[in-house]
Write an enzyme that holds these catalytic residues in place. Structure first.
Site, PDB file in Angstrom:
ATOM      1  N   CYS A   7       0.834  -1.207   0.000  1.00 34.95           N
ATOM      2  CA  CYS A   7       0.000   0.000   0.000  1.00 34.95           C
ATOM      3  C   CYS A   7       0.871   1.260   0.000  1.00 34.95           C
ATOM      4  O   CYS A   7       1.539   1.527  -0.985  1.00 34.95           O
ATOM      5  CB  CYS A   7      -0.979  -0.025   1.168  1.00 34.95           C
ATOM      6  SG  CYS A   7      -2.371   1.123   0.947  1.00 34.95           S
ATOM      7  N   HIS A  18      -3.636  -5.167   1.126  1.00 37.67           N
ATOM      8  CA  HIS A  18      -3.477  -5.566   2.523  1.00 37.67           C
ATOM      9  C   HIS A  18      -3.917  -7.019   2.651  1.00 37.67           C
ATOM     10  O   HIS A  18      -4.861  -7.454   1.993  1.00 37.67           O
ATOM     11  CB  HIS A  18      -4.342  -4.695   3.435  1.00 37.67           C
ATOM     12  CG  HIS A  18      -3.920  -3.263   3.483  1.00 37.67           C
ATOM     13  ND1 HIS A  18      -2.754  -2.855   4.095  1.00 37.67           N
ATOM     14  CD2 HIS A  18      -4.503  -2.144   2.997  1.00 37.67           C
ATOM     15  CE1 HIS A  18      -2.647  -1.540   3.988  1.00 37.67           C
ATOM     16  NE2 HIS A  18      -3.683  -1.088   3.311  1.00 37.67           N
TER      17      HIS A  18
END
Length: 492
Positions: free
Chosen positions: A338, A435
């Site tokens: 991310c 994630h």
């Protein structure tokens, strides 16, 4: 499932980090085991650890964990208000799963919209309670912050609305347990005091019978029963809510293990991405901002960040960026998740001032990608195929940036909706927005393969491991808490 109806139960604290979220998870599992249909609830959460619901909305990770313990999908009604700090003075406010803007702490706590927020959280609780029972509520911080109580939407005002049997949790390992418990109860109003049904002493080291005299003293002082004395434990692994728990993970490299250094960014988010790796017997995973320790790792992971530009500038100024670059140059592994993926790229632009006043910074330049931060947040649960794998993996996206690859695309994963994710430069250099990607066994094996001759022999199953932990936690609570008194207090 049993048809018996139980009142809600609420766990509040003498302060922060006393174990409320873990104990609430344990009770979610106990009620599930006993044939009820429990669901967790926390009106307002402040955390950089968040999760995405099946319908693509955002909530605090702690309530997602508690929902998992309860055996149900998570929903934003379980955590209607989430505050995600973007700086020391400001937070992004997420209401019913969607960002509604940034506010300073002063604006958030002093403005009139607290009335509207309290209305919103009561509505969320009411919706939840029509489908589940008992609701397991969690408070925030201390219940005796006198200057904040009249604007509180999380603790005893919520308990009163829910009609919850409320239990005070105190961490004896911090010291001062008599003062904190007695002071907390003494500062309650008569109406608040009527909500309290008992006290749980948490993190007791040694034989709990040694506290029998202290237990009676607390009961005499407060007029409340001490319903349990929970031991301090290190052998049950439940995801922690906040980065306070990261302090126990500031370890260092060790011989004979695959050393994985997670960069300790100031605005690090979703550190639960690495729980699967941390439990792997082949791995020594540690969090660090020490360039020397980073240099000893075989694998360096740059995690997510709530303020990517500020964290990028910080690691350039404190020697961490050079340490990461040296690891990469030496042929070892560097990956980013991310915000860490964005940091690995060539540039990060913020034309809409999503994160602050700085409009562009150079990244580490390890991946041929450029990121432009966007005002609209992407929140999705995903299924994906990692590289050429035939296995289906699961993860979730939470990001406010769009990243483009220069030249030919070489994705880390192909999502089930046909989109490509991430940039795969080579086996030891890649970044992804997903994630939870490192909860998937084939991704873990790919990551560890260059550093372990038996990398393909692992039989570790993370989902089975988590189920075992919830059951162990439930057993521990049953052994040290008077469950008969708990159930009596929940009968209408």
């Amino acid at each position: 499932m049993t048809n018996k109806k139980l009142k809600p139960i609420m766990f509040v604290g003498t302060g922060s980090d006393v174990g409320k979220s873990v104990i609430a998870a344990g009770f979610c599992r106990i009620f599930k085991q006993d044939g009820y249909y429990p669901a967790p609830f926390k009106a307002q959460n402040m955390s950089l650890n968040s999760f995405v619901t099946p319908d693509g909305l955002e909530l605090g990770r702690a309530q997602a964990v508690q929902a998992e313990a309860a055996g149900i999908p998570c929903h934003t009604d379980m955590n209607p208000v989430l505050l995600k700090p973007t700086s020391d003075k400001s937070s992004q406010v997420v209401l019913n799963g969607k960002p509604v803007g940034n506010q300073s702490a002063y604006e958030y706590f002093m403005a009139n919209d607290r009335r509207e927020l309290f209305f919103a959280v009561k509505e969320a609780f009411d919706r939840l309670s029509t489908n589940f029972g008992p609701i397991v509520l969690e408070g925030a911080g201390s219940i005796s912050e006198l200057n904040l109580k009249h604007r509180d939407i999380t603790n005893l005002r919520m308990a009163a609305h829910a009609g919850a049997a409320t239990y005070l949790i105190a961490d004896i390992d911090k010291g001062g347990v008599f003062g904190s418990v007695y002071g907390t109860i003494s500062l309650l109003t008569e109406q608040e005091r009527a909500l309290m049904k008992g006290i749980i002493i948490n993190k007791f080291r040694g034989d709990g019978r040694l506290f029998e005299e202290g237990k009676k003293m607390l009961e005499d002082l407060t007029g409340l029963p001490v319903v349990g004395i929970l031991p301090y434990f290190r052998d049950i692994h439940i995801e922690e809510e906040d980065s306070v728990s990261l302090e126990s993970k500031f370890k260092s490299s060790v011989e004979g293990k695959i050393n994985i250094a997670v960069i300790l960014l100031k605005r690090l988010s979703n550190f639960t991405d690495f729980d699967r790796l941390e439990q792997d017997p082949r791995v020594n995973l540690f969090y660090t901002n020490d360039p020397a320790e980073i240099g000893k790792a075989q694998i360096v992971i740059i995690p997510g960040s709530k303020n990517t530009i500020a964290d990028m500038l910080a690691i350039k100024n404190n020697g961490i960026a050079k340490a990461i670059y040296d690891v990469h140059k030496s042929g070892r592994t560097v990956i980013g998740i991310c915000g860490g993926y964005q940091i690995m790229g060539e540039t990060i632009e913020d034309p809409h001032h999503v994160e602050g006043e700085i409009e562009q910074v150079p990244g580490l330049g390890l991946l041929p990608v450029q990121t432009v931060l966007q005002s609209v947040k992407t929140t999705l649960q995903c299924e994906f195929a990692f590289r050429e794998s035939a296995e289906t993996g699961v993860g979730y996206e939470i990001h406010m940036g769009e990243t483009k690859i220069s030249g030919q695309e070489s994705p880390v994963a192909v999502l089930s909706d046909g989109r490509n994710d991430g940039c795969f430069l080579n086996d030891k250099t890649w970044g992804s927005y997903l994630h939870g990607i490192l909860d998937n066994e084939n991704v873990v094996e790919h990551l560890l393969a260059p550093y372990h001759s038996d990398a393909k022999t692992s039989t570790f199953n993370f989902q089975d491991f988590k189920e075992e932990q919830y059951n162990k936690l439930a057993d521990l609570i049953r052994s040290h808490v008077n469950m008969e008194m708990i159930y009596d207090s929940l009968k209408n």
